[in-house]
Design a protein around this motif. Sequence first.
Motif, PDB file in Angstrom:
ATOM      1  N   HIS A  23     -18.880  12.450  68.125  1.00 38.72           N
ATOM      2  CA  HIS A  23     -19.544  13.534  67.412  1.00 38.72           C
ATOM      3  C   HIS A  23     -20.784  12.955  66.721  1.00 38.72           C
ATOM      4  O   HIS A  23     -20.891  11.737  66.547  1.00 38.72           O
ATOM      5  CB  HIS A  23     -18.620  14.125  66.335  1.00 38.72           C
ATOM      6  CG  HIS A  23     -17.293  14.587  66.832  1.00 38.72           C
ATOM      7  ND1 HIS A  23     -17.155  15.567  67.793  1.00 38.72           N
ATOM      8  CD2 HIS A  23     -16.026  14.218  66.472  1.00 38.72           C
ATOM      9  CE1 HIS A  23     -15.870  15.785  68.014  1.00 38.72           C
ATOM     10  NE2 HIS A  23     -15.165  14.974  67.226  1.00 38.72           N
ATOM     11  N   PHE A  24     -21.674  13.835  66.255  1.00 43.36           N
ATOM     12  CA  PHE A  24     -22.823  13.400  65.464  1.00 43.36           C
ATOM     13  C   PHE A  24     -22.886  14.194  64.170  1.00 43.36           C
ATOM     14  O   PHE A  24     -22.801  15.425  64.175  1.00 43.36           O
ATOM     15  CB  PHE A  24     -24.117  13.556  66.259  1.00 43.36           C
ATOM     16  CG  PHE A  24     -24.365  12.425  67.210  1.00 43.36           C
ATOM     17  CD1 PHE A  24     -25.244  11.399  66.883  1.00 43.36           C
ATOM     18  CD2 PHE A  24     -23.694  12.359  68.431  1.00 43.36           C
ATOM     19  CE1 PHE A  24     -25.449  10.339  67.757  1.00 43.36           C
ATOM     20  CE2 PHE A  24     -23.899  11.310  69.301  1.00 43.36           C
ATOM     21  CZ  PHE A  24     -24.775  10.288  68.964  1.00 43.36           C
ATOM     22  N   VAL A  25     -23.019  13.451  63.062  1.00 42.41           N
ATOM     23  CA  VAL A  25     -23.247  14.044  61.747  1.00 42.41           C
ATOM     24  C   VAL A  25     -24.720  13.814  61.423  1.00 42.41           C
ATOM     25  O   VAL A  25     -25.159  12.665  61.319  1.00 42.41           O
ATOM     26  CB  VAL A  25     -22.350  13.399  60.681  1.00 42.41           C
ATOM     27  CG1 VAL A  25     -22.668  13.964  59.292  1.00 42.41           C
ATOM     28  CG2 VAL A  25     -20.877  13.610  61.024  1.00 42.41           C
ATOM     29  N   VAL A  26     -25.474  14.888  61.292  1.00 41.92           N
ATOM     30  CA  VAL A  26     -26.924  14.798  61.109  1.00 41.92           C
ATOM     31  C   VAL A  26     -27.260  15.093  59.649  1.00 41.92           C
ATOM     32  O   VAL A  26     -27.082  16.227  59.178  1.00 41.92           O
ATOM     33  CB  VAL A  26     -27.661  15.771  62.041  1.00 41.92           C
ATOM     34  CG1 VAL A  26     -29.160  15.558  61.933  1.00 41.92           C
ATOM     35  CG2 VAL A  26     -27.187  15.607  63.482  1.00 41.92           C
ATOM     36  N   ALA A  27     -27.717  14.087  58.936  1.00 45.09           N
ATOM     37  CA  ALA A  27     -28.091  14.243  57.530  1.00 45.09           C
ATOM     38  C   ALA A  27     -29.513  14.784  57.454  1.00 45.09           C
ATOM     39  O   ALA A  27     -30.449  14.155  57.947  1.00 45.09           O
ATOM     40  CB  ALA A  27     -27.985  12.908  56.806  1.00 45.09           C
ATOM     41  N   VAL A  28     -29.656  15.949  56.835  1.00 42.97           N
ATOM     42  CA  VAL A  28     -30.949  16.629  56.779  1.00 42.97           C
ATOM     43  C   VAL A  28     -31.411  16.698  55.323  1.00 42.97           C
ATOM     44  O   VAL A  28     -30.770  17.338  54.491  1.00 42.97           O
ATOM     45  CB  VAL A  28     -30.871  18.045  57.373  1.00 42.97           C
ATOM     46  CG1 VAL A  28     -32.242  18.705  57.355  1.00 42.97           C
ATOM     47  CG2 VAL A  28     -30.326  17.995  58.799  1.00 42.97           C
TER      48      VAL A  28
END
Length: 219
Positions: free
Chosen positions: A126-131
């Motif tokens: 999975h990918f956790v994208v910090a914005v």
Amino acid sequence: MTLALYYGGTFDPVHAGHLAVARAVREAFGTAPAFVPAADPPHRPAPGASAAQRTRMLELALAGEPGFRIDTRELRREGPSWTVRTLRDLRAEAGPTAAVAWVLGADAFRGLPTWHEWEALLGLAHFVVAVRPGHALDPLPPALAAACAGRWREAPADLAAAPAGRLFRLDMALHPASATEVRRGLAGAGGRAGWLDPAVAAYIAREGLYRGGPGPAGV
């Protein structure tokens, strides 16, 4: 299912912004991510500090932080620090049914189509994208947007329910720290060096790091 989280980057040097991302991940998922420093980052110019120095700075910055650890597999491996190789290693260790997630910032995620074998990445983790505010995620490059269609999830628990292939947007509070600005400050170029842990700042001073200029943009 337990979710294993990994936070990759150059960490050149590790600063308050990196720690803010890791703490936000820990709060959202209830699990602290492992930091994975790149030895030979292929997507940017050479770092201003060696892999060993950057790892030591991580050790200093993470001292006393509950749950955080450092995974040095990329330092022990020869050749470019391709994320796809790291994720294949992690998948081989964890097995096909374990939930694994990779943490990265929005800018890095938008550049995913330039990564080595990038099409394979979502099949491995999975990918956790910090914005961060001011760093828009959309619009994504067309190829990436197509690959991401139907993968975004609203709840962190949704990532623990599958081995790989899901995306989670982690909206961050405003934090201006960047490695480029830190290096500018250390080089006396008008940037900010105050975003460093005191132990990291002392180490940089002892080692004489980043005195030649701000260096390349990036993390």
